[in-house]
Scaffold this motif. Sequence first.
Motif, mmCIF file in Angstrom:
data_model
loop_
_atom_site.group_PDB
_atom_site.id
_atom_site.type_symbol
_atom_site.label_atom_id
_atom_site.label_comp_id
_atom_site.label_asym_id
_atom_site.label_seq_id
_atom_site.Cartn_x
_atom_site.Cartn_y
_atom_site.Cartn_z
ATOM 1 N N PRO A 87 4.694 11.556 -0.280
ATOM 2 C CA PRO A 87 3.999 10.417 -0.888
ATOM 3 C C PRO A 87 2.483 10.399 -0.627
ATOM 4 C CG PRO A 87 6.046 9.674 0.119
ATOM 5 C CD PRO A 87 5.872 11.120 0.487
ATOM 6 N N ILE A 88 2.045 10.892 0.523
ATOM 7 C CA ILE A 88 0.599 10.931 0.801
ATOM 8 C C ILE A 88 -0.089 11.894 -0.170
ATOM 9 C CG2 ILE A 88 -1.158 11.622 2.488
ATOM 10 C CD1 ILE A 88 0.730 10.585 4.685
ATOM 11 N N GLU A 89 0.550 13.036 -0.421
ATOM 12 C CA GLU A 89 -0.024 13.981 -1.378
ATOM 13 C C GLU A 89 -0.055 13.381 -2.778
ATOM 14 O OE1 GLU A 89 0.736 18.429 -3.228
ATOM 15 O OE2 GLU A 89 1.616 17.958 -1.286
ATOM 16 N N GLU A 90 1.021 12.702 -3.171
ATOM 17 C CA GLU A 90 1.047 12.042 -4.483
ATOM 18 C C GLU A 90 -0.098 11.049 -4.620
ATOM 19 O OE1 GLU A 90 4.854 10.220 -5.114
ATOM 20 O OE2 GLU A 90 5.832 12.138 -5.553
ATOM 21 N N SER A 148 -2.904 11.024 -2.928
ATOM 22 C CA SER A 148 -4.166 11.760 -2.921
ATOM 23 C C SER A 148 -4.495 12.277 -4.317
ATOM 24 C CB SER A 148 -4.086 12.921 -1.924
ATOM 25 O OG SER A 148 -5.298 13.620 -1.886
ATOM 26 N N TYR A 149 -3.500 12.829 -5.001
ATOM 27 C CA TYR A 149 -3.719 13.315 -6.363
ATOM 28 C C TYR A 149 -3.999 12.165 -7.329
ATOM 29 C CZ TYR A 149 -2.989 18.264 -5.715
ATOM 30 O OH TYR A 149 -3.149 19.579 -5.349
ATOM 31 N N ARG A 150 -3.348 11.034 -7.134
ATOM 32 C CA ARG A 150 -3.614 9.877 -7.982
ATOM 33 C C ARG A 150 -5.072 9.460 -7.847
ATOM 34 N NH1 ARG A 150 -4.758 5.001 -8.089
ATOM 35 N NH2 ARG A 150 -4.669 4.662 -5.842
ATOM 36 N N ARG A 151 -5.555 9.415 -6.618
ATOM 37 C CA ARG A 151 -6.959 9.029 -6.389
ATOM 38 C C ARG A 151 -7.926 10.075 -6.936
ATOM 39 N NH1 ARG A 151 -7.127 6.111 -0.396
ATOM 40 N NH2 ARG A 151 -5.352 4.738 -0.801
ATOM 41 N N LEU A 152 -7.586 11.344 -6.751
ATOM 42 C CA LEU A 152 -8.425 12.414 -7.297
ATOM 43 C C LEU A 152 -8.556 12.240 -8.809
ATOM 44 C CD1 LEU A 152 -7.931 16.198 -6.519
ATOM 45 C CD2 LEU A 152 -8.373 15.411 -8.806
ATOM 46 N N ARG A 153 -7.428 12.040 -9.492
ATOM 47 C CA ARG A 153 -7.445 11.915 -10.954
ATOM 48 C C ARG A 153 -8.103 10.627 -11.422
ATOM 49 N NH1 ARG A 153 -1.415 14.183 -10.774
ATOM 50 N NH2 ARG A 153 -1.913 16.402 -10.816
ATOM 51 N N ALA A 154 -8.126 9.606 -10.571
ATOM 52 C CA ALA A 154 -8.836 8.374 -10.914
ATOM 53 C C ALA A 154 -10.349 8.587 -10.878
ATOM 54 C CB ALA A 154 -8.437 7.244 -9.957
ATOM 55 N N ARG A 155 -10.786 9.525 -10.052
ATOM 56 C CA ARG A 155 -12.222 9.808 -9.919
ATOM 57 C C ARG A 155 -12.699 10.930 -10.818
ATOM 58 N NH1 ARG A 155 -13.621 10.145 -3.649
ATOM 59 N NH2 ARG A 155 -15.666 10.518 -4.561
ATOM 60 N N LEU A 156 -11.775 11.787 -11.264
ATOM 61 C CA LEU A 156 -12.164 12.957 -12.041
ATOM 62 C C LEU A 156 -11.106 13.244 -13.096
ATOM 63 C CD1 LEU A 156 -14.120 15.478 -12.242
ATOM 64 C CD2 LEU A 156 -12.467 16.646 -10.783
ATOM 65 N N ASP A 157 -11.519 13.284 -14.359
ATOM 66 C CA ASP A 157 -10.590 13.607 -15.443
ATOM 67 C C ASP A 157 -10.430 15.124 -15.520
ATOM 68 O OD1 ASP A 157 -9.054 13.806 -17.700
ATOM 69 O OD2 ASP A 157 -10.628 13.139 -19.076
ATOM 70 N N THR A 158 -9.246 15.598 -15.207
ATOM 71 C CA THR A 158 -8.958 17.033 -15.272
ATOM 72 C C THR A 158 -8.038 17.371 -16.449
ATOM 73 O OG1 THR A 158 -7.077 16.782 -13.776
ATOM 74 C CG2 THR A 158 -9.215 17.332 -12.766
ATOM 75 N N SER A 159 -7.765 16.393 -17.295
ATOM 76 C CA SER A 159 -6.782 16.582 -18.362
ATOM 77 C C SER A 159 -7.219 17.604 -19.412
ATOM 78 C CB SER A 159 -6.463 15.250 -19.032
ATOM 79 O OG SER A 159 -7.629 14.728 -19.662
ATOM 80 N N ILE A 161 -9.756 21.158 -5.081
ATOM 81 C CA ILE A 161 -10.456 19.896 -4.805
ATOM 82 C C ILE A 161 -9.705 19.106 -3.743
ATOM 83 C CG2 ILE A 161 -11.027 17.628 -5.771
ATOM 84 C CD1 ILE A 161 -11.750 19.121 -8.393
ATOM 85 N N HIS A 162 -8.393 19.048 -3.877
ATOM 86 C CA HIS A 162 -7.570 18.326 -2.900
ATOM 87 C C HIS A 162 -7.738 18.903 -1.490
ATOM 88 C CE1 HIS A 162 -3.635 17.717 -0.797
ATOM 89 N NE2 HIS A 162 -3.838 16.483 -1.206
ATOM 90 N N SER A 163 -7.824 20.225 -1.381
ATOM 91 C CA SER A 163 -7.916 20.863 -0.060
ATOM 92 C C SER A 163 -9.264 20.624 0.615
ATOM 93 C CB SER A 163 -7.659 22.367 -0.165
ATOM 94 O OG SER A 163 -8.765 23.024 -0.750
ATOM 95 N N ALA A 164 -10.307 20.406 -0.192
ATOM 96 C CA ALA A 164 -11.661 20.274 0.360
ATOM 97 C C ALA A 164 -12.249 18.878 0.192
ATOM 98 C CB ALA A 164 -12.584 21.282 -0.322
ATOM 99 N N ALA A 165 -11.565 18.006 -0.541
ATOM 100 C CA ALA A 165 -12.097 16.677 -0.882
ATOM 101 C C ALA A 165 -13.502 16.813 -1.477
ATOM 102 C CB ALA A 165 -12.093 15.748 0.329
#
Length: 195
Positions: A7-10, A12-23, A37-41
């Motif tokens: 759940p922490i990884e989920e 983290s990805y939710r927050r990443l995608r809220a800040r950056l559109d990778t679609s 990006i997740h590994s380095a923030a």
Amino acid sequence: MNRVVHPIEEESYRRLRARLDTSHFPPLTRAVVERVIHSAADLDYATDLVMDEADLAKAHAALHAGAPVVVDVAMVGAGITRRETVCRLGDAEAGPGLTRSAHAIRLAHKQVGPGALWVIGNAPTALEELLTLDADPALVIGLPVGFVGAVESKAALRESGLPAVSNVSEKGGSAVAAAALNALLYHPTSAEEKL
């Protein structure tokens, strides 16, 4: 085999995608960009990374078919989950005009032959040495870090025409190199997607 995501990884990805559109990225490129990006923030990797979706697709197939994975240092190998890696740094010796990292790449090349995935996150000299060999790689993840030789070695990788994941800046390192490989490991195969 599907991977269970914590759940922490989920989140983290939710927050990443809220800040950056990778679609807009193709699937495998998106997987690599997001995992790095997740590994380095570090959101800047979205524009710093250089890769080709067709190369990633071939590498993904080779990886899931059992192609060997070679790493330049044990720390990169420690970050790669669910897969054995080859690291010959412990067997390598420095010599005139040859770093231990470069010698380790020579030793690994003799061991694995063509078709391997090479993951270099530490030593620019390891990447430079790989480019002198007839390695015929499935993919080179060339993300060495540093102010001396890193940018130049990654530029040489891109100029080589080899299938690769690299970046333009001095940034990189063991964690991001392992993350790029893990992105391909975690991305489902077409058989897994049908399950």
